[in-house]
Design an enzyme around this catalytic site. Structure first.
Site, PDB file in Angstrom:
ATOM      1  N   LYS A  23       2.685   3.776  18.274  1.00  0.00           N
ATOM      2  CA  LYS A  23       2.616   5.385  17.943  1.00  0.00           C
ATOM      3  C   LYS A  23       2.696   6.209  19.364  1.00  0.00           C
ATOM      4  CE  LYS A  23       0.187   4.542  13.857  1.00  0.00           C
ATOM      5  NZ  LYS A  23      -1.149   4.400  13.380  1.00  0.00           N
ATOM      6  N   VAL A  73       3.663   7.845  12.761  1.00  0.00           N
ATOM      7  CA  VAL A  73       2.798   8.106  13.589  1.00  0.00           C
ATOM      8  C   VAL A  73       1.847   9.286  13.095  1.00  0.00           C
ATOM      9  CG1 VAL A  73       2.419   9.365  15.991  1.00  0.00           C
ATOM     10  CG2 VAL A  73       4.749   8.019  15.633  1.00  0.00           C
ATOM     11  N   THR A  84       0.916  -1.069  -0.157  1.00  0.00           N
ATOM     12  CA  THR A  84      -0.014   0.178  -0.045  1.00  0.00           C
ATOM     13  C   THR A  84       0.842   1.084  -0.095  1.00  0.00           C
ATOM     14  OG1 THR A  84      -1.722  -1.091   1.294  1.00  0.00           O
ATOM     15  CG2 THR A  84      -1.933   1.153   1.424  1.00  0.00           C
TER      16      THR A  84
HETATM   17  P1  NDP Z   1       1.889  -4.145   2.884  1.00  0.00           P
HETATM   18  O1  NDP Z   1       1.445  -5.307   3.534  1.00  0.00           O
HETATM   19  O2  NDP Z   1       0.769  -3.588   1.890  1.00  0.00           O
HETATM   20  O3  NDP Z   1       3.199  -3.815   2.216  1.00  0.00           O
HETATM   21  C1  NDP Z   1       4.269  -4.676   2.505  1.00  0.00           C
HETATM   22  C2  NDP Z   1       5.320  -5.025   1.589  1.00  0.00           C
HETATM   23  O4  NDP Z   1       6.366  -5.588   2.095  1.00  0.00           O
HETATM   24  C3  NDP Z   1       4.737  -5.943   0.248  1.00  0.00           C
HETATM   25  O5  NDP Z   1       5.276  -5.329  -0.639  1.00  0.00           O
HETATM   26  C4  NDP Z   1       5.497  -7.229   0.568  1.00  0.00           C
HETATM   27  O6  NDP Z   1       5.999  -7.408  -0.545  1.00  0.00           O
HETATM   28  C5  NDP Z   1       6.752  -6.592   1.357  1.00  0.00           C
HETATM   29  N1  NDP Z   1       7.477  -7.523   2.240  1.00  0.00           N
HETATM   30  C6  NDP Z   1       7.050  -8.321   3.119  1.00  0.00           C
HETATM   31  N2  NDP Z   1       7.647  -9.288   3.681  1.00  0.00           N
HETATM   32  C7  NDP Z   1       8.911  -9.263   2.660  1.00  0.00           C
HETATM   33  C8  NDP Z   1      10.173  -9.794   2.938  1.00  0.00           C
HETATM   34  N3  NDP Z   1      10.639 -10.623   3.591  1.00  0.00           N
HETATM   35  N4  NDP Z   1      11.013  -9.416   1.774  1.00  0.00           N
HETATM   36  C9  NDP Z   1      10.761  -8.493   0.965  1.00  0.00           C
HETATM   37  N5  NDP Z   1       9.612  -7.843   1.006  1.00  0.00           N
HETATM   38  C10 NDP Z   1       8.762  -8.111   1.794  1.00  0.00           C
HETATM   39  O7  NDP Z   1       1.961  -2.863   4.231  1.00  0.00           O
HETATM   40  P2  NDP Z   1       1.730  -1.305   4.065  1.00  0.00           P
HETATM   41  O8  NDP Z   1       2.256  -0.775   2.851  1.00  0.00           O
HETATM   42  O9  NDP Z   1       0.418  -1.243   4.559  1.00  0.00           O
HETATM   43  O10 NDP Z   1       2.706  -1.116   5.282  1.00  0.00           O
HETATM   44  C11 NDP Z   1       4.058  -0.850   5.102  1.00  0.00           C
HETATM   45  C12 NDP Z   1       4.561  -0.280   6.306  1.00  0.00           C
HETATM   46  O11 NDP Z   1       4.176   0.847   6.695  1.00  0.00           O
HETATM   47  C13 NDP Z   1       4.387  -0.981   7.735  1.00  0.00           C
HETATM   48  O12 NDP Z   1       5.209  -0.806   8.751  1.00  0.00           O
HETATM   49  C14 NDP Z   1       2.917  -0.222   8.186  1.00  0.00           C
HETATM   50  O13 NDP Z   1       2.702  -0.334   9.675  1.00  0.00           O
HETATM   51  C15 NDP Z   1       3.404   0.992   7.978  1.00  0.00           C
HETATM   52  N6  NDP Z   1       2.418   1.950   7.693  1.00  0.00           N
HETATM   53  C16 NDP Z   1       1.125   1.784   7.110  1.00  0.00           C
HETATM   54  C17 NDP Z   1       0.186   2.693   6.697  1.00  0.00           C
HETATM   55  C18 NDP Z   1      -1.024   2.268   5.686  1.00  0.00           C
HETATM   56  O14 NDP Z   1      -1.932   3.009   6.048  1.00  0.00           O
HETATM   57  N7  NDP Z   1      -0.851   1.071   5.353  1.00  0.00           N
HETATM   58  C19 NDP Z   1       0.106   3.988   7.356  1.00  0.00           C
HETATM   59  C20 NDP Z   1       1.516   4.260   8.261  1.00  0.00           C
HETATM   60  C21 NDP Z   1       2.308   3.281   8.299  1.00  0.00           C
HETATM   61  P3  NDP Z   1       4.825  -8.244  -1.605  1.00  0.00           P
HETATM   62  O15 NDP Z   1       4.094  -6.976  -2.229  1.00  0.00           O
HETATM   63  O16 NDP Z   1       5.750  -8.809  -2.796  1.00  0.00           O
HETATM   64  O17 NDP Z   1       4.016  -9.327  -0.918  1.00  0.00           O
HETATM   65  N1  HSE Z   2      -2.872   0.703  10.537  1.00  0.00           N
HETATM   66  C1  HSE Z   2      -2.591   2.031  10.717  1.00  0.00           C
HETATM   67  C2  HSE Z   2      -3.886   2.863  10.972  1.00  0.00           C
HETATM   68  C3  HSE Z   2      -1.960   2.733   9.722  1.00  0.00           C
HETATM   69  O1  HSE Z   2      -5.160   2.118  10.752  1.00  0.00           O
HETATM   70  O2  HSE Z   2      -3.751   3.905  11.566  1.00  0.00           O
HETATM   71  C4  HSE Z   2      -1.222   3.795   9.960  1.00  0.00           C
HETATM   72  O3  HSE Z   2      -0.399   3.850  10.965  1.00  0.00           O
END
Ligand code: NDP
Ligand code: HSE
Length: 437
Positions: A207, A134, A14
């Site tokens: 957070k 955060v 995402t």
């Molecule tokens: P997703 O689950 O959508 O994406 C995770 C990504 O990490 C995927 O592309 C996945 O690969 C990759 N991945 C997982 N394991 C491995 C591995 N062993 N080696 C290489 N790549 C790997 O997560 P988000 O984008 O939602 O979140 C990412 C981070 O951002 C997290 O720490 C989350 O807490 C933080 N965050 C998220 C927010 C949100 O609104 N979604 C807001 C704020 C923070 P593949 O696609 O190939 O499976």
């Molecule tokens: N899962 C988290 C939320 C993403 O819903 O706020 C942003 O940190």
């Protein structure tokens, strides 16, 4: 024109996919703002064949994020994988050890290993930026770390989880079930990979742990946080709150008290007229109370690809603008080695108002018994509401008590007493009330 800043991004879900798309689309404007191009030269994820709706042309692919983190061909490593151990932790550590700047959105990682990582970054003289960790797109880290220098923070609190606020908002406004709201939050990319982290309060606690450190100059103490999630909040609670002039929000609160630093995450009744009660959907809000400034409230999108990418890109841009040889500010506002221990306040000493919803047997003496248990524990009541279902032939009724300021210990003792009296049909619902402007 200076040389391009070479960026490697691990995680293309995402957030990662949004960062790649936006940096590519806005390359010219970012170059103007930073004085040099930002170039994504390499990426890592698990599944190379997955269609992510973005172009990865010209970017080197790594199956192993740690190998990317160590690459000599990057200046900045951006970690968007998630999780407090495994590849995320190993890759961030490897990037810092290699002398690369790091940007991460990973609050779970920082809540557990933030101190060690900050120490490593400070020793290497590189930046560890984490604005997106955060409150999504809200620039709260920069605000607390830079703009509030010299202020003494008295309390910091807020709505820190977009998923929970989205669920509570839709449950109240549309009467939709908890499960359906959560499924929508997952579909929209708001929820964590494991959504129990959202709904049980862990994500808010991660957070809050970071905000507490920035607010009070203390070591991160995520394990000391009192935590309750929203999974047992029912339509009955939401309706009762509304009738009494409150709205239920999942809040994270950190404040200095006489016994230490109180850190708590729990569903909270806030007055419907308060600003924080007007924060709806995926929006987050952080209130910071300081001695010089008074109260500052920041609000904005708290989750989702673009909102989070906005904060990640801001962090990358700060690195692009930083000058070689310039001493960077400490990661958590004070040097990691100088952060003080976080003395934990006792939750039982917490003082505030309480909402207590009890389902009791509808028989003589119950009401008097409840009142006696409250009085025995010096709990003064602001209101008592009871709904009898006798008309429907039911042998039970709902009693809602709202207390004046009391302590957690007094409420717990009173409820233990009521439970012993044998009047209760099921477990009481206790929701704390927070003073909010
Ligand atoms: P997703 O689950 O959508 O994406 C995770 C990504 O990490 C995927 O592309 C996945 O690969 C990759 N991945 C997982 N394991 C491995 C591995 N062993 N080696 C290489 N790549 C790997 O997560 P988000 O984008 O939602 O979140 C990412 C981070 O951002 C997290 O720490 C989350 O807490 C933080 N965050 C998220 C927010 C949100 O609104 N979604 C807001 C704020 C923070 P593949 O696609 O190939 O499976
Ligand atoms: N899962 C988290 C939320 C993403 O819903 O706020 C942003 O940190």
């Amino acid at each position: 024109m200076s040389e391009a800043l070479r960026v490697g991004i691990a995680g293309l879900g995402t957030v990662g996919a949004s960062v790649v798309r936006l940096v590519t689309e806005r390359a010219a404007e970012l170059t103007r703002q930073c004085g040099r191009p930002i170039s994504i030269v390499a990426v890592a994820a698990r599944d190379r064949s997955r269609d992510r709706g973005i172009s990865l042309d010209g970017m080197e692919w790594f199956d192993d994020p740690v190998a990317l983190a160590k690459s000599k061909d990057i200046d900045v490593f951006v970690e968007l994988i998630g999780g407090n151990e495994g590849p995320a932790r190993e890759a961030v550590k490897a990037a810092l050890d290699a002398g690369h700047h790091v940007v991460t959105a990973n609050k779970a990682l920082l809540a557990k290993h933030g101190l060690a990582l900050a120490d490593a970054a400070e020793k290497r003289g590189v930046l560890l930026n984490y604005e997106a960790a955060v409150a999504g797109g809200i620039p709260v880290i920069k605000t607390m770390r830079e703009s509030l220098a010299g202020n003494t923070v008295l309390r910091v609190f807020g709505i820190l989880n977009g998923t929970c606020n989205y669920i509570l908002t839709r449950m109240e406004a549309e009467g939709i079930s908890f499960e359906d709201c959560l499924a929508d939050a997952q579909r929209l990319g708001y929820a964590e990979a494991d959504p129990t982290f959202d709904i049980e309060g862990n994500d808010t606690a991660h957070k809050l742990a970071i905000l507490t450190s920035l607010a009070f100059g203390t070591k991160i103490a995520a394990d000391d946080i009192y935590m309750e999630g929203i999974s047992n909040i029912t339509q009955a609670d939401i309706r009762a709150a509304s009738e009494l002039g409150y709205r239920i929000k999942l809040l994270g609160v950190a404040q200095k008290t006489e016994t230490g630093i109180e850190q708590r995450v729990h569903p909270t009744m806030v007055p419907t007229a308060s600003v924080i009660a007007q924060v709806h959907g995926v929006t987050n809000a952080v209130a910071i109370e300081t001695d010089i400034l008074g109260e500052l409230l920041l609000s904005g999108p708290g989750a989702g690809g673009n909102a989070t990418a906005s904060a990640v890109i801001g962090d990358i841009a700060d690195i692009a603008k930083s000058r070689p040889g310039f001493q960077h500010g400490p990661v958590f506002g004070r040097p990691a080695k100088e952060l003080a221990p976080c003395k934990k306040a006792k939750m039982r000493a917490h003082a505030g108002g309480y909402f207590i919803r009890l389902t009791v047997y509808d028989r003589t003496g119950v009401f008097a018994g409840l009142a006696r248990r409250m009085a025995d524990n010096d709990i003064s009541l602001e209101s008592i509401v009871q709904h009898s279902d006798r008309d429907t032939g039911s042998d039970r009724k709902t009693v809602i008590l709202v207390t004046h300021e009391t302590t957690e210990a007094a409420v717990r003792k009173a409820i233990d007493g009521v439970t012993k009296d044998g009047h209760l049909v099921d477990t009481p619902q206790v929701i704390r009330i927070e003073r909010a402007g």
